[in-house]
Design a protein around this motif. Structure first.
Motif, mmCIF file in Angstrom:
data_model
loop_
_atom_site.group_PDB
_atom_site.id
_atom_site.type_symbol
_atom_site.label_atom_id
_atom_site.label_comp_id
_atom_site.label_asym_id
_atom_site.label_seq_id
_atom_site.Cartn_x
_atom_site.Cartn_y
_atom_site.Cartn_z
ATOM 1 N N ASP A 35 46.507 -43.301 -18.152
ATOM 2 C CA ASP A 35 45.406 -44.239 -18.365
ATOM 3 C C ASP A 35 45.501 -44.775 -19.800
ATOM 4 N N PRO A 36 45.946 -46.019 -19.972
ATOM 5 C CA PRO A 36 46.168 -46.519 -21.337
ATOM 6 C C PRO A 36 44.896 -46.549 -22.193
ATOM 7 N N MET A 84 44.216 -43.105 -23.402
ATOM 8 C CA MET A 84 45.216 -42.726 -24.416
ATOM 9 C C MET A 84 44.912 -43.395 -25.753
ATOM 10 N N GLN A 85 44.426 -44.645 -25.693
ATOM 11 C CA GLN A 85 44.042 -45.336 -26.926
ATOM 12 C C GLN A 85 42.889 -44.601 -27.608
ATOM 13 N N ALA A 142 52.575 -41.042 -25.065
ATOM 14 C CA ALA A 142 51.501 -42.032 -24.910
ATOM 15 C C ALA A 142 50.373 -41.859 -25.939
ATOM 16 N N PHE A 188 49.305 -44.454 -29.921
ATOM 17 C CA PHE A 188 48.068 -45.038 -30.433
ATOM 18 C C PHE A 188 47.641 -44.385 -31.751
ATOM 19 N N ILE A 228 58.110 -45.461 -21.732
ATOM 20 C CA ILE A 228 56.665 -45.186 -21.770
ATOM 21 C C ILE A 228 55.946 -45.968 -22.871
ATOM 22 N N MET A 251 52.786 -48.583 -22.267
ATOM 23 C CA MET A 251 51.400 -48.272 -22.601
ATOM 24 C C MET A 251 50.651 -49.517 -23.055
#
Lengths: 195, 195
Positions: free
Chosen positions: A31-32, A35-36, A63, A67, B62, B66
């Motif tokens: 789930d981007p 992850m952010q 991931a 970020f 990856i 992202m």
């Protein structure tokens, strides 16, 4: 971190008293947005520590590290689990035993990307028995770099890894710290972050 | 993509007529700002294609995935590489031969994360002989999902993969397309993007 703990409560699958599967948002599907949020949380917690590099391990550490690195304005280096042909000489290596897979792998980072000038934030997806993080700490020590701390997405606090690392005087920030997976239920420690 | 081509020109190491090493920003150390720019470029190019999922392969796919997933508001699924699978329940699998490593691996994606409702953007770091992308395309087909296109960070346009995939009528967007690595120099095709 409430957002993460809510996600674990909603989507995590307890497979046994030791195994939590979170492949809908972290270990297979990612789930981007989450992850952010996770990467930014690590960055906020370490913003005054003079971090020069994020060190992680393939694949699921990459991931959240992206970020954190973006927010802190530093590169990410991921340790490889086995050597590739274009990456042979000039490596820091350490051995990591996986209890789930019952195998020992070399992990390695090129000497070009870690030096005694570096202040490192180690990031990984899970902390259980601590083998992967101990291997990364070993590599950071080989480079004579400084470890500012370890950022973990999900700690299984009922296993030994977190204790071993904190006893060495190393700061560990876990965004979700699991107290128990007994009876098919996820129970968290009150305070997810521990210094 | 000028930013990427400049980075390759500055930091890429030509190891032979076939091998370009970009481990300072893509394959080992990763530059988060560049990955963000790359991911956003893929997202811009595919914003009207109704993408529901990014599909990539561990590990170097990856990071750019992202940021594409974040911008498009869709999850990322990464295929896992395994020596060979004994337990293949509930998995889409395909075989991928690596010419650099001279070995064949199974790659797999859980059937939970791809279905006939999905419109997929495949993303990978390199396109050379195309084996990895062909394996991912095979998996998307097994799921009866639709492939909108393939986003590649660096295509080695002098190798056969890009041609094979485009001949199948599949859109390929390469952000840097290399014409030649002869004489230790990186030469790009004029137009990096090809539909």
């Amino acid at each position: 971190m409430k957002l993460l703990k809510d996600k674990i409560a909603q989507e995590g699958k307890v497979l046994s008293e030791n195994v939590l599967k979170v492949d809908t948002f972290l270990n297979h599907q990612i789930d981007p947005e989450l992850m952010q949020a996770i990467g930014e949380e690590f960055a906020t917690r370490y913003k005054d520590e003079g971090i020069t590099k994020i060190v992680t391990i393939e694949s699921s550490g990459i991931a959240p590290s992206m970020f954190a690195g973006l927010t802190l304005g530093v590169p990410v280096v991921f340790a490889r689990k086995r050597k590739s042909l274009t990456l042979t000489d000039n490596l820091y290596t350490s051995k990591v035993h996986s209890f789930t897979k019952n195998e020992t792998n070399d992990i390695s980072i090129s000497q070009n990307f870690l030096s005694s000038d570096d202040v490192v934030l180690i990031i990984d997806d899970f902390l259980a028995n601590g083998q992967a993080v101990l291997g990364l700490l070993d590599i950071v020590e080989q480079a004579n770099a400084k470890t500012a701390g370890v950022g973990i997405v999900i700690e299984k606090g009922f296993q030994t890894g977190g204790g071993i690392i904190r006893e060495r005087g190393i700061r560990v920030d876990s965004l979700a710290n699991i107290k128990s997976l007994a009876n098919g239920k996820v129970e968290f420690f009150e305070e997810a972050s521990t210094r």
